[in-house]
Scaffold this motif. Structure first.
Motif, PDB file in Angstrom:
ATOM      1  N   GLU A  85       0.817  -1.217   0.000  1.00 47.08           N
ATOM      2  CA  GLU A  85       0.000   0.000   0.000  1.00 47.08           C
ATOM      3  C   GLU A  85       0.848   1.263   0.000  1.00 47.08           C
ATOM      4  OE1 GLU A  85      -2.494  -3.332   1.441  1.00 47.08           O
ATOM      5  OE2 GLU A  85      -0.456  -2.628   1.879  1.00 47.08           O
ATOM      6  N   ARG A  86       2.008   1.218   0.641  1.00 50.20           N
ATOM      7  CA  ARG A  86       2.883   2.397   0.657  1.00 50.20           C
ATOM      8  C   ARG A  86       3.439   2.640  -0.755  1.00 50.20           C
ATOM      9  NH1 ARG A  86       0.897   1.316   4.679  1.00 50.20           N
ATOM     10  NH2 ARG A  86      -0.656   2.506   3.522  1.00 50.20           N
ATOM     11  N   ALA A  88       1.918   1.890  -3.504  1.00 44.83           N
ATOM     12  CA  ALA A  88       0.808   2.461  -4.259  1.00 44.83           C
ATOM     13  C   ALA A  88       0.692   3.958  -3.979  1.00 44.83           C
ATOM     14  CB  ALA A  88      -0.489   1.738  -3.918  1.00 44.83           C
ATOM     15  N   GLU A  89       0.906   4.342  -2.720  1.00 46.63           N
ATOM     16  CA  GLU A  89       0.884   5.769  -2.367  1.00 46.63           C
ATOM     17  C   GLU A  89       2.030   6.516  -3.042  1.00 46.63           C
ATOM     18  OE1 GLU A  89      -1.116   5.085   2.058  1.00 46.63           O
ATOM     19  OE2 GLU A  89       1.023   5.518   1.862  1.00 46.63           O
ATOM     20  N   ALA A 117      -2.314  -0.602  -7.493  1.00 45.37           N
ATOM     21  CA  ALA A 117      -2.559   0.812  -7.177  1.00 45.37           C
ATOM     22  C   ALA A 117      -3.875   1.289  -7.785  1.00 45.37           C
ATOM     23  CB  ALA A 117      -1.394   1.664  -7.665  1.00 45.37           C
ATOM     24  N   LEU A 120      -6.829   0.420  -5.802  1.00 40.55           N
ATOM     25  CA  LEU A 120      -6.986   1.211  -4.584  1.00 40.55           C
ATOM     26  C   LEU A 120      -7.470   2.627  -4.876  1.00 40.55           C
ATOM     27  CD1 LEU A 120      -3.787   0.146  -2.600  1.00 40.55           C
ATOM     28  CD2 LEU A 120      -6.104  -0.764  -2.402  1.00 40.55           C
ATOM     29  N   GLN A 205       1.483 -10.686  -1.530  1.00 36.28           N
ATOM     30  CA  GLN A 205       0.162 -10.175  -1.151  1.00 36.28           C
ATOM     31  C   GLN A 205      -0.839 -10.295  -2.286  1.00 36.28           C
ATOM     32  OE1 GLN A 205       0.101  -6.679   1.301  1.00 36.28           O
ATOM     33  NE2 GLN A 205      -1.733  -5.869   0.318  1.00 36.28           N
TER      34      GLN A 205
END
Length: 273
Positions: A85-86, A88-89, A117, A120, A205
């Motif tokens: 997730e980081r 993707a950020e 990404a 999300l 993941q």
């Protein structure tokens, strides 16, 4: 923040800039050319400068091209603990810095990250996924690979982390891994050891695309080389069957899990220009 403006390869000016991701990590990126914006998300052991030839090929057909150092690579920073997730950020931060909604081309683990990404909510107009290493439950790396890689890095044995990822995460033949270790390119791979942890986390993941990834509401073009690793060719076909409305394109000129710059740029130009 503009870090530098300078003549680049091929006589094309490159602007080198940085942006802060949501967790405060500094992400470095390069931008060249003018036109519709394409962001390149590279794969394992690759930095922004490693995709220069592809970026220039895209510039020549009429794109503005952004390539960035994923966290723990090149001129970008790193913040622990990290997670997919980081990353993707990080991509969202780069997209926001260069103008919002763009098209994204990801190669290898970068293709996995690009699709993740988008699932999300990171704003993307069109996804181009080049040989993403989705496993779909087959021949998965050991579930503790990321943790073992992190311990090696923490113990100061980054060289072994690199070779372990090549053996277990990529699936290279042991003889080839040893050949790489003895080659002149190996010292350049060692500083990227921390990034192998993040690639291992990402692929673990989302080894199989999640329901949200399957349901992305943007056009998806899946690109596969004419001569690549069999499991990557199989994964590309399986992904095309899994993602409704996606298209599968074979680029015969791309071989050995390497993007052919001009031929792949043509695929993007035919769909975006």
């Amino acid at each position: 923040m503009v870090a530098a403006e300078e003549p680049g390869a091929g006589g094309v000016r490159v602007d080198r800039e940085t942006v802060l991701s949501a967790d405060g990590t500094r992400i470095a990126y390069e931008i060249r050319g003018s036109g519709p914006v394409v962001v390149i998300v590279n794969g394992a052991f690759s930095t922004a400068r490693d995709v220069t030839e592809f970026a220039l090929a895209l510039v020549r057909v009429g794109f503005a091209v952004v390539a960035f150092d994923r966290r723990a690579r090149g001129d970008s920073g790193d913040t622990k603990p990290s997670a997919p997730e980081r990353e993707a950020e990080d991509l969202a931060a780069v997209i926001g810095a260069v103008g919002g909604r763009v098209s994204v081309v990801g190669h290898s683990s970068g293709a996995v990250l690009a699709l993740f990404a988008a699932s999300l909510g990171v704003p993307v107009q069109h996804l181009f996924l080049s040989e993403p290493p989705f496993r779909f439950g087959q021949h998965e790396p050991a579930p503790d690979l990321a943790e073992r890689l992190q311990r090696l890095v923490d113990d100061g044995d980054s060289a072994t982390a690199v070779s372990t990822f090549q053996l277990e995460g990529v699936g290279l033949d042991p003889a080839l891994v040893e050949q790489i270790r003895q080659s002149p390119i190996f010292p350049g791979l060692v500083p990227l050891a921390q990034s192998t942890v993040y690639d291992a986390q990402l692929v673990r993941q989302v080894s199989t695309p999640t329901a949200a990834m399957v349901d992305v509401q943007v056009p998806v073009t899946i690109v596969v080389g004419g001569d690549t690793f069999p499991f990557l060719a199989s994964a590309a076909r399986r992904l095309a069957e899994t993602l409704p409305g996606s298209e599968l394109v074979e680029v015969a000129e791309s071989v050995g899990h390497r993007v052919h710059p001009e031929a792949t740029a043509k695929v993007l130009a035919e769909r975006l220009l």
